[in-house]
Design a protein around this motif. Structure first.
Motif, PDB file in Angstrom:
ATOM      1  N   PHE A 144      46.960   2.529 -12.528  1.00 13.58           N
ATOM      2  CA  PHE A 144      48.030   3.333 -13.095  1.00 13.58           C
ATOM      3  C   PHE A 144      49.222   3.482 -12.148  1.00 13.58           C
ATOM      4  N   GLY A 145      49.253   2.682 -11.108  1.00  9.58           N
ATOM      5  CA  GLY A 145      50.398   2.682 -10.201  1.00  9.58           C
ATOM      6  C   GLY A 145      50.060   3.148  -8.809  1.00  9.58           C
ATOM      7  N   VAL A 146      49.665   4.429  -8.660  1.00 15.16           N
ATOM      8  CA  VAL A 146      49.432   5.017  -7.343  1.00 15.16           C
ATOM      9  C   VAL A 146      48.248   5.974  -7.413  1.00 15.16           C
ATOM     10  N   LYS A 147      47.427   5.967  -6.369  1.00 14.23           N
ATOM     11  CA  LYS A 147      46.393   6.979  -6.216  1.00 14.23           C
ATOM     12  C   LYS A 147      46.302   7.348  -4.735  1.00 14.23           C
ATOM     13  N   THR A 148      45.612   8.417  -4.439  1.00 14.10           N
ATOM     14  CA  THR A 148      45.415   8.816  -3.052  1.00 14.10           C
ATOM     15  C   THR A 148      43.963   8.585  -2.654  1.00 14.10           C
ATOM     16  N   LEU A 149      43.771   8.209  -1.406  1.00  8.67           N
ATOM     17  CA  LEU A 149      42.418   8.023  -0.891  1.00  8.67           C
ATOM     18  C   LEU A 149      41.751   9.386  -0.694  1.00  8.67           C
ATOM     19  N   THR A 156      41.759   2.949   6.305  1.00  9.22           N
ATOM     20  CA  THR A 156      43.150   3.130   5.911  1.00  9.22           C
ATOM     21  C   THR A 156      43.796   1.757   5.797  1.00  9.22           C
ATOM     22  N   PRO A 157      43.894   1.204   4.570  1.00 17.35           N
ATOM     23  CA  PRO A 157      44.409  -0.158   4.406  1.00 17.35           C
ATOM     24  C   PRO A 157      45.902  -0.254   4.687  1.00 17.35           C
ATOM     25  N   LEU A 158      46.382  -1.487   4.715  1.00 21.97           N
ATOM     26  CA  LEU A 158      47.777  -1.750   5.032  1.00 21.97           C
ATOM     27  C   LEU A 158      48.728  -0.978   4.125  1.00 21.97           C
ATOM     28  N   ALA A 159      48.410  -0.916   2.819  1.00 18.10           N
ATOM     29  CA  ALA A 159      49.282  -0.211   1.871  1.00 18.10           C
ATOM     30  C   ALA A 159      49.421   1.254   2.231  1.00 18.10           C
ATOM     31  N   ALA A 160      48.341   1.894   2.653  1.00 19.27           N
ATOM     32  CA  ALA A 160      48.389   3.309   3.006  1.00 19.27           C
ATOM     33  C   ALA A 160      49.195   3.542   4.273  1.00 19.27           C
ATOM     34  N   ILE A 161      49.186   2.569   5.171  1.00 14.33           N
ATOM     35  CA  ILE A 161      49.991   2.684   6.389  1.00 14.33           C
ATOM     36  C   ILE A 161      51.470   2.588   6.047  1.00 14.33           C
ATOM     37  N   VAL A 162      51.823   1.595   5.231  1.00 16.71           N
ATOM     38  CA  VAL A 162      53.220   1.449   4.813  1.00 16.71           C
ATOM     39  C   VAL A 162      53.684   2.689   4.055  1.00 16.71           C
ATOM     40  N   ALA A 163      52.806   3.245   3.247  1.00 16.79           N
ATOM     41  CA  ALA A 163      53.158   4.426   2.451  1.00 16.79           C
ATOM     42  C   ALA A 163      53.344   5.669   3.305  1.00 16.79           C
ATOM     43  N   GLU A 209      41.140  -3.032  12.157  1.00 13.91           N
ATOM     44  CA  GLU A 209      41.116  -1.961  11.163  1.00 13.91           C
ATOM     45  C   GLU A 209      41.711  -0.694  11.747  1.00 13.91           C
ATOM     46  N   VAL A 210      42.323   0.101  10.876  1.00 14.65           N
ATOM     47  CA  VAL A 210      42.848   1.414  11.246  1.00 14.65           C
ATOM     48  C   VAL A 210      42.071   2.458  10.452  1.00 14.65           C
ATOM     49  N   HIS A 211      41.527   3.460  11.127  1.00 11.30           N
ATOM     50  CA  HIS A 211      40.701   4.475  10.479  1.00 11.30           C
ATOM     51  C   HIS A 211      41.275   5.876  10.674  1.00 11.30           C
ATOM     52  N   PHE A 212      40.942   6.738   9.717  1.00 11.71           N
ATOM     53  CA  PHE A 212      41.331   8.141   9.742  1.00 11.71           C
ATOM     54  C   PHE A 212      40.108   8.986  10.036  1.00 11.71           C
ATOM     55  N   VAL A 213      40.238   9.902  10.991  1.00 12.44           N
ATOM     56  CA  VAL A 213      39.170  10.842  11.329  1.00 12.44           C
ATOM     57  C   VAL A 213      39.563  12.199  10.741  1.00 12.44           C
TER      58      VAL A 213
END
Length: 311
Positions: A144-149, A156-163, A209-213
């Motif tokens: 549907f376009g956009v969602k949040t993790l 944290t994928p590339l798209a989330a970093i750019v966002a 990989e980039v991760h969120f704690v």
């Protein structure tokens, strides 16, 4: 030899640098070294840091003429021990929760495939008082376009970093040194307000990989100077970094395809949503006409992003 090298650029931070140093000295993890780089301060910052040197043997002070944040961080890294495993670039006006290094080092030790990990943060007022802080969302594409993790999802994928072009990740991101050394370091052509850290994280995410704690371990201090920078420069800074990565002459063909996909997501799907949020802020301030025009334009952009350009 220290396991973690910490670098702090310091420019006219006499009001805050002492608290930053104390928050590091109070860490439950103790195997670290600390390089403070004074970037040509004209206040008493150097003298304050020098006083702490007499009681904190893990600290060093480097002095240079005023050169900006990215040059200062690059020079600080050059002064770090060659044997350290992890890197933290920590600003002079912020603070760390006492367990920050312990939690982040343990996480990176446990997951050797992760090149960088960043924690959640709290805002603090100029005097250090905690402010109720909403966590920065991580946006990714969806049907549907956009969602949040979900908050507790580490990847944290590339798209989330750019966002996250306004997320302010600097002082809460710990880098694995061997991965950091595969990057070009802090881009000295990029200014403040997110461009430099996200440029670096994009480089990391293409090779690791980039991760969120999901713990609030960093305190970001709100005061008049840093908020002025964020208000005035964010839009221009976002455009500067997207232009750099669109060009991307150093990227492989596979990397170019990945970057093009996530930049499209940022520009076509996310920017209209950010503009709608700006319209909400205008509405709250009573600027109804301007808000409605922004809503209409943003809605049109978002609707058209679902259709081929030829339609």
């Amino acid at each position: 030899m220290a396991k973690v090298s910490i670098v702090t650029p310091c420019y006219n931070a006499e009001k805050f640098i002492g608290k930053a140093i104390e928050s590091l000295s109070n860490q439950t993890f103790t195997d670290w070294e600390y390089v403070v780089v004074d970037d040509g301060s004209t206040d008493k910052s150097k003298e304050i840091v020098a006083d702490y040197l007499t009681i904190e043997p893990r600290m060093r002070l480097i002095k240079q003429s005023n050169s900006g944040t990215c040059v200062t961080r690059n020079n600080g890294f050059k002064a770090c021990s060659l044997e350290s495993q992890y890197l933290l670039f920590f600003d002079a006006d912020d603070c760390l929760e006492p367990q920050m290094l312990e939690v982040m080092v343990k996480y990176l030790d446990q997951y050797p495939h992760v090149g960088a990990a960043y924690c959640d943060f709290s805002n603090i007022e100029e005097d250090g008082k905690l402010i109720n802080t909403v966590s920065w969302p991580r946006f990714v594409p969806s049907f549907f376009g956009v969602k949040t993790l979900p908050y507790d999802t580490p990847e944290t994928p590339l798209a989330a970093i750019v966002a996250g072009l306004g997320g302010g990740l600097d002082g809460r991101c710990v880098f694995r040194r061997c991965i950091y050394e595969k990057t070009s370091g802090w881009d000295e052509n990029l200014g403040r307000n997110g461009g430099h850290i996200l440029d670096l994280l994009l480089q990391v995410a293409l090779v690791s990989e980039v991760h969120f704690v999901a713990e609030k371990l960093h305190q970001y201090r709100l005061h008049s100077i840093n908020q002025l920078h964020r208000t005035v420069n964010f839009k221009a800074q976002a455009q500067k970094i997207t232009n750099k990565w669109k060009d991307g002459k150093w990227l492989t063909q596979e990397q170019k395809a990945k970057v093009a996909e996530v930049l499209w997501f940022y520009e076509k799907r996310l920017m209209p949503l950010f503009e709608m949020q700006s319209g909400t802020d205008l509405m709250r301030r009573g600027q109804v006409g301007t808000a409605l025009r922004l809503y209409l334009e943003a809605g049109k952009k978002y609707f058209m992003s679902f259709f081929p350009a030829s339609l």
